[in-house]
Enzyme design. Sequence first.
Site, PDB file in Angstrom:
ATOM      1  N   LYS A 121     100.904  28.621  56.580  1.00 19.81           N
ATOM      2  CA  LYS A 121     100.687  27.504  55.676  1.00 19.81           C
ATOM      3  C   LYS A 121      99.085  27.242  55.370  1.00 19.81           C
ATOM      4  O   LYS A 121      98.804  27.178  54.337  1.00 19.81           O
ATOM      5  CB  LYS A 121     101.173  26.329  56.216  1.00 19.81           C
ATOM      6  N   THR A 122      98.186  27.395  56.454  1.00 22.32           N
ATOM      7  CA  THR A 122      96.917  27.007  56.335  1.00 22.32           C
ATOM      8  C   THR A 122      96.530  28.104  55.498  1.00 22.32           C
ATOM      9  O   THR A 122      95.446  27.729  54.657  1.00 22.32           O
ATOM     10  CB  THR A 122      96.260  26.847  57.982  1.00 22.32           C
ATOM     11  N   GLU A 165      99.135  21.219  52.668  1.00 21.75           N
ATOM     12  CA  GLU A 165     100.207  21.994  53.456  1.00 21.75           C
ATOM     13  C   GLU A 165     101.094  21.049  53.876  1.00 21.75           C
ATOM     14  O   GLU A 165     100.862  19.931  54.366  1.00 21.75           O
ATOM     15  CB  GLU A 165      98.979  22.230  55.004  1.00 21.75           C
TER      16      GLU A 165
END
Length: 464
Positions: A121-122, A165
């Site tokens: 995600k990051t 995110e």
Amino acid sequence: MAPGIPAAMERPHFIGIGGAGMSGIAKILTQRGAKVAGSDAKESGTAEALRALGATVHIGHAAGHLADDASCVVVSSAIRADNPELVRAAELSIPVVHRSDALASLMAGLRAIAVAGTHGKTTTTSMLAVALTELNLDPSYAIGGDLAGPGTNAAHGEGRIFVAEADESDRSFQKYDPEVAIVLNVELDHHANYASMDEIYESFETFTGKIVPDGTLVIAADQPGAVELTKRVRALSSVKVVTYGESETADVRVHKVTPRGLTSEVTVILNGKYLTFTVSVPGRHYAHNAVAALAAGVALGIPAHNLASALGKYTGVKRRLQLKGEAAGVQVIDSYAHHPTEMTADLEAMRGAASDARLLVVFQPHLFSRTQELGAEMGQALALADASVVLDIYPAREDPIPGITSDLIIDAAKSAGADVTAVHDKAAVPEAIAGMATPGDLVLTMGAGDVTDLGPQILDHLSS
């Protein structure tokens, strides 16, 4: 022009303001003009950065840190009920707002892209933030890690796009209403909150069900959990689904990933045309993240060739295969990987970059519950390294679980043929690694805890 400050957020107080998710929201609110205050357990660069923006940051937790006129208190799932500032908020009848609700209020009225998945995600959120900024779209963004370029995890932009995110760990991603949702993968993790894959699927179905009408779900075509979720979404929803990956049926097909040292060249097939661009981090895993970002941007109407060029400007996120330095011919790299799939992806990427050199790993397990459920798989992943040092479990927010130690990982690693050593004293690691390493080797510090602090210390020992 982007929306201003939600009424409840005019004078917010953040408990744990230095956390990755909390600090991002605090930064955006401060940049929008809110009177932000908060507290954190210890001093940090993040606390200093927030003060520089105009926020008030207290160190330590005490009831007196909470101003009587605070408009709300913002908390994450990690804040315990007996926190003195939270207790004081109840006494003053100050509303308590979860971090996810605060973030949702900041995204209201904007074209939101929410990036979800068990891992990646990051990186994917960061790739989008960098690319959209490069294209002068001035996005707002909230990320779980600091971008290597701007050096920040969040920013308020005057554009119409907000990239966030979306955290599935506590189901908080169900609060968002994105125009585009990305699902990178669906796997069992966060065992304190999910008892089974069925619960994971139900949570992700709720998340994808919040996509706005005529919105788009961008989802992996190769990962089994994502494939299953795609089937469920197609059966229950009219949302537009765009798949990406190496599968021949993928809407955005990954044709080829060519390693170039610590970078990769990626070729995709999109609408029948070939498109090649550079990703400035190594490994197939990160190449797929970039393709997901590309597909999401295209879903918002941004030309693919412009996005592809802009994605090449991404230079990484702190702790995502971040080169910390080189000494005595040894490169030291830091990885946030703590789930077996992440560990395998990063180790394979480093194995490709290492060529004939040795790969030495310092691994710190994260959470007792995760080690209990996935310790064997973590050990198997470490077999990809030439030698590994395994530290004690980093507890973070958890209390110990009887009988659950790093030995679960070490035993599994040895069974898989790995050369692995237990080190209980973290302070002894730099000297031990410096003694093992020879010119040309790669050293990888890996884990979501404070193992990241060892990189500079290892470099110091190598230099001496």
